[in-house]
Write an enzyme that holds these catalytic residues in place. Structure first.
Site, mmCIF file in Angstrom:
data_model
loop_
_atom_site.group_PDB
_atom_site.id
_atom_site.type_symbol
_atom_site.label_atom_id
_atom_site.label_comp_id
_atom_site.label_asym_id
_atom_site.label_seq_id
_atom_site.Cartn_x
_atom_site.Cartn_y
_atom_site.Cartn_z
ATOM 1 N N ARG A 101 34.490 -30.441 10.445
ATOM 2 C CA ARG A 101 34.088 -31.415 11.436
ATOM 3 C C ARG A 101 34.805 -32.760 11.251
ATOM 4 O O ARG A 101 35.491 -33.238 12.145
ATOM 5 C CB ARG A 101 32.587 -31.636 11.269
ATOM 6 C CG ARG A 101 31.848 -32.116 12.436
ATOM 7 C CD ARG A 101 30.388 -32.193 12.050
ATOM 8 N NE ARG A 101 29.998 -31.011 11.269
ATOM 9 C CZ ARG A 101 29.312 -30.008 11.775
ATOM 10 N NH1 ARG A 101 28.923 -30.049 13.011
ATOM 11 N NH2 ARG A 101 29.001 -28.970 11.019
ATOM 12 N N THR A 102 34.666 -33.339 10.069
ATOM 13 C CA THR A 102 35.180 -34.689 9.867
ATOM 14 C C THR A 102 36.707 -34.721 9.917
ATOM 15 O O THR A 102 37.295 -35.611 10.525
ATOM 16 C CB THR A 102 34.685 -35.245 8.520
ATOM 17 O OG1 THR A 102 33.273 -35.077 8.469
ATOM 18 C CG2 THR A 102 35.009 -36.711 8.374
ATOM 19 N N LYS A 120 47.964 -28.407 -8.682
ATOM 20 C CA LYS A 120 48.803 -28.314 -9.877
ATOM 21 C C LYS A 120 48.411 -29.348 -10.922
ATOM 22 O O LYS A 120 49.067 -29.487 -11.952
ATOM 23 C CB LYS A 120 50.276 -28.511 -9.503
ATOM 24 C CG LYS A 120 50.801 -27.465 -8.549
ATOM 25 C CD LYS A 120 52.203 -27.805 -8.075
ATOM 26 C CE LYS A 120 52.606 -26.910 -6.902
ATOM 27 N NZ LYS A 120 53.780 -27.442 -6.206
ATOM 28 N N ARG A 132 38.449 -38.050 1.775
ATOM 29 C CA ARG A 132 37.183 -37.425 1.385
ATOM 30 C C ARG A 132 37.352 -36.901 -0.027
ATOM 31 O O ARG A 132 38.349 -36.243 -0.333
ATOM 32 C CB ARG A 132 36.827 -36.296 2.334
ATOM 33 C CG ARG A 132 35.883 -35.315 1.669
ATOM 34 C CD ARG A 132 34.927 -34.620 2.539
ATOM 35 N NE ARG A 132 34.250 -35.409 3.526
ATOM 36 C CZ ARG A 132 33.403 -34.861 4.403
ATOM 37 N NH1 ARG A 132 33.181 -33.577 4.401
ATOM 38 N NH2 ARG A 132 32.792 -35.620 5.290
ATOM 39 N N HIS A 163 29.294 -42.405 3.661
ATOM 40 C CA HIS A 163 30.031 -41.747 4.729
ATOM 41 C C HIS A 163 29.889 -42.647 5.963
ATOM 42 O O HIS A 163 29.160 -42.324 6.890
ATOM 43 C CB HIS A 163 29.437 -40.345 4.975
ATOM 44 C CG HIS A 163 30.284 -39.468 5.842
ATOM 45 N ND1 HIS A 163 31.429 -39.911 6.476
ATOM 46 C CD2 HIS A 163 30.153 -38.156 6.191
ATOM 47 C CE1 HIS A 163 31.945 -38.909 7.168
ATOM 48 N NE2 HIS A 163 31.192 -37.845 7.010
#
Lengths: 208, 313
Positions: B54-55, B82, B104, B132
């Site tokens: 969604r975001t 890595k 995020r 958020h």
């Protein structure tokens, strides 16, 4: 709040402070503005064969009440209602990066849309022509008008782009050291066009 | 360059500016060309260390609708797998000249750290259990669209507050905008410091429900839970789930919100989730407009119209 701030800078100075009012002179007063708009309304009707397919779009802030007034006058003369709305050009400006992010004005396109209409853009002051350039780009993203025309209350010259008005309330030769301020009843409780000394500004980028 | 790291950084005027801008930009989806040229030539990097559909897609589409160039960067399939550190990744992005970084991360404070390392604007798209902010903005936008005002609005936020960045951001933003928030959760799912938050707290959903204009249900974030916070899912659902009976006891014009993803049958019943008073899909639509507004205000001008100054070189 912020929209007003932007609008004020659009007409060069905003509502002038009291001290500045002394140095400004009114070149048009209420009745003259009224007569100029009535004449423009007649000219629009003439040029568009009775206003067939005309949509008036005012550019915020002060172009919007001017568009509404023109629509009222056309209706009075020809007994035909003309759709009118507002077209904000902030997202299309070429000077966005020269100033902090601006608040947006309202865009309100009449239900008829603009496809195949004769769109008459309405603004208060025509100056550099950059606002009109932005408005043409904005229209391009909204649809495909049959024709686009431009009405302005004051043309103060100093164009920086190849743009001219189809309908002019008053041609006002000015110096770049002057500012032109349009006051409208809807925002300023008075109708007038004022000319005064320009305030110290980084560049005359702002005006129309 | 300024950033959007916390919903608490926004003043009342700034928050209103975002909401008003979002309202104007919402019109774009009804136009023939669903795009503005405003961020042409600017680069936005989506840096996603945690799974998100969604975001991420919302930020990506928002940036594209403003004509920005978008680079998606997810932890899987990049140098992060890595063993590259956040700082080295940040410096790489910096070297590529990113104007905005949407991040995020599963660690609280990651966005804040990043802001000190890059010149571009940093947008927090969720950091651990911390904040958020764009979710809070879109929730508030949805409330204002549905109910017409925010001042004095009574909002209940129900569920896993402890692990929720959505709850914290919403509490801060709603407080700034004059709404009254009540958090409802079992004591085990409330943070220890909750008494310092500008909101009320209750353990009883049935007491709060009839007095709320907005009920926001949160998902129980099982993936963040290392201990047992409640006996069984069934018991949680009985006491804190929004089912048909509870829904019927709500005020007639109250709305139900959920930031998604929903677990139907757990915190919200399918019937409630699909009712016309549920705003779940509207929240997704509004998220796009709100993120366009935030990107425009942060990246559109010479300096941003919102956010804080942290990390300025």
């Amino acid at each position: 709040m912020c929209a007003q701030k932007r609008a004020k800078s659009d007409v060069g100075e905003g509502s002038p402070a009291r001290a500045d009012l002394d140095r400004t002179r009114a070149v048009l007063e209420g009745p003259e503005i009224g007569r100029a708009l009535t004449r423009i309304a007649h000219e629009v009707l003439e040029r568009t064969k009775g206003g067939e397919g005309v949509t008036l779009l005012g550019i915020p802030t002060r172009g919007v009440p001017l568009a509404r007034r023109l629509a009222e006058r056309i209706e009075r003369v020809e007994d035909r209602s003309v759709p009118w709305g507002s077209l904000d050009i902030t997202m299309y400006r070429d000077d966005l990066r020269l100033a902090p992010a601006r608040a947006l004005g309202r865009t309100d396109i009449p239900a008829e849309g603009i496809d195949d209409r004769v769109v008459v853009l309405v603004d208060d002051v025509l100056f550099s022509g950059r606002t009109v350039r932005a408005a043409l780009d904005a229209l391009n993203d909204l649809g495909r008008p049959r024709a686009v025309q431009l009405a302005t209350l004051v043309d103060r010259g100093h164009r920086q782009l190849p743009i001219r008005a189809d309908y002019v309330g008053k041609n006002l030769p000015t110096s770049l050291r002057e500012s032109v301020t349009v006051l409208l009843d809807e925002f300023d409780s008075r109708d007038a066009v004022l000319v005064g000394p320009a305030k110290a500004r980084p560049a005359p980028e702002e005006e129309h | 360059m300024r950033h959007l790291l916390s919903a608490g950084d926004l003043s009342r005027d700034e928050a209103i500016l975002v909401l008003d801008t979002a309202k104007e930009l919402a019109q774009v989806s009804g136009r023939s060309v669903k795009k503005y040229p405003t961020l042409r030539g600017r680069t936005v990097v989506n840096l996603f260390y945690e799974d998100s559909t969604r975001t991420r897609t919302s930020f990506e589409l928002a940036a594209k609708r403003l004509s920005a160039d978008v680079i998606n960067f997810s932890a899987k399939g990049s140098s992060v797998s890595k063993g590259e550190s956040l700082k080295d990744t940040a410096l790489t992005l910096q070297a590529m000249g990113a104007d905005g970084v949407v991040i995020r991360h599963s660690a609280s404070g990651a966005a804040h750290r990043l802001a000190g390392w890059v010149d571009g604007a940093v947008l927090n798209a969720g950091d651990g259990t911390h904040e958020h902010p764009t979710q809070a903005l879109l929730d508030v936008f949805t409330m204002r669209e549905r109910l017409g005002h925010l001042e004095g609005l009574r909002v209940a936020i129900v569920g896993d507050i402890l692990h929720s960045r959505v709850a914290r951001s919403n509490v801060l933003l709603l407080h700034t905008l004059g709404a009254e928030v009540t958090l409802v959760a079992p004591p085990t799912l409330l943070p220890v410091s909750v008494h310092t938050w500008p909101c009320a707290v209750s353990y009883e959903l049935d007491e709060v429900l009839p007095k709320s204009d907005v009920v926001m249900m949160l998902r129980v974030q099982a993936e963040r839970m290392k201990d047992a916070f409640f006996p069984t899912a069934r018991e949680y659902s009985r006491r804190y789930g929004l089912d048909r009976e509870r829904f019927a006891r709500m005020q007639r014009d109250a709305i139900v919100m959920h930031p998604g993803p929903m677990v139907r049958g757990m915190e919200i019943s399918a019937e409630v989730a699909d009712s016309p008073r549920s705003t779940v899909t509207e929240q997704v639509t509004n998220g796009l407009s709100v993120r366009m507004a935030v990107l425009y205000l942060l990246l559109g001008g010479s300096e941003s119209g919102i956010g804080n100054q942290e990390g300025q070189a």
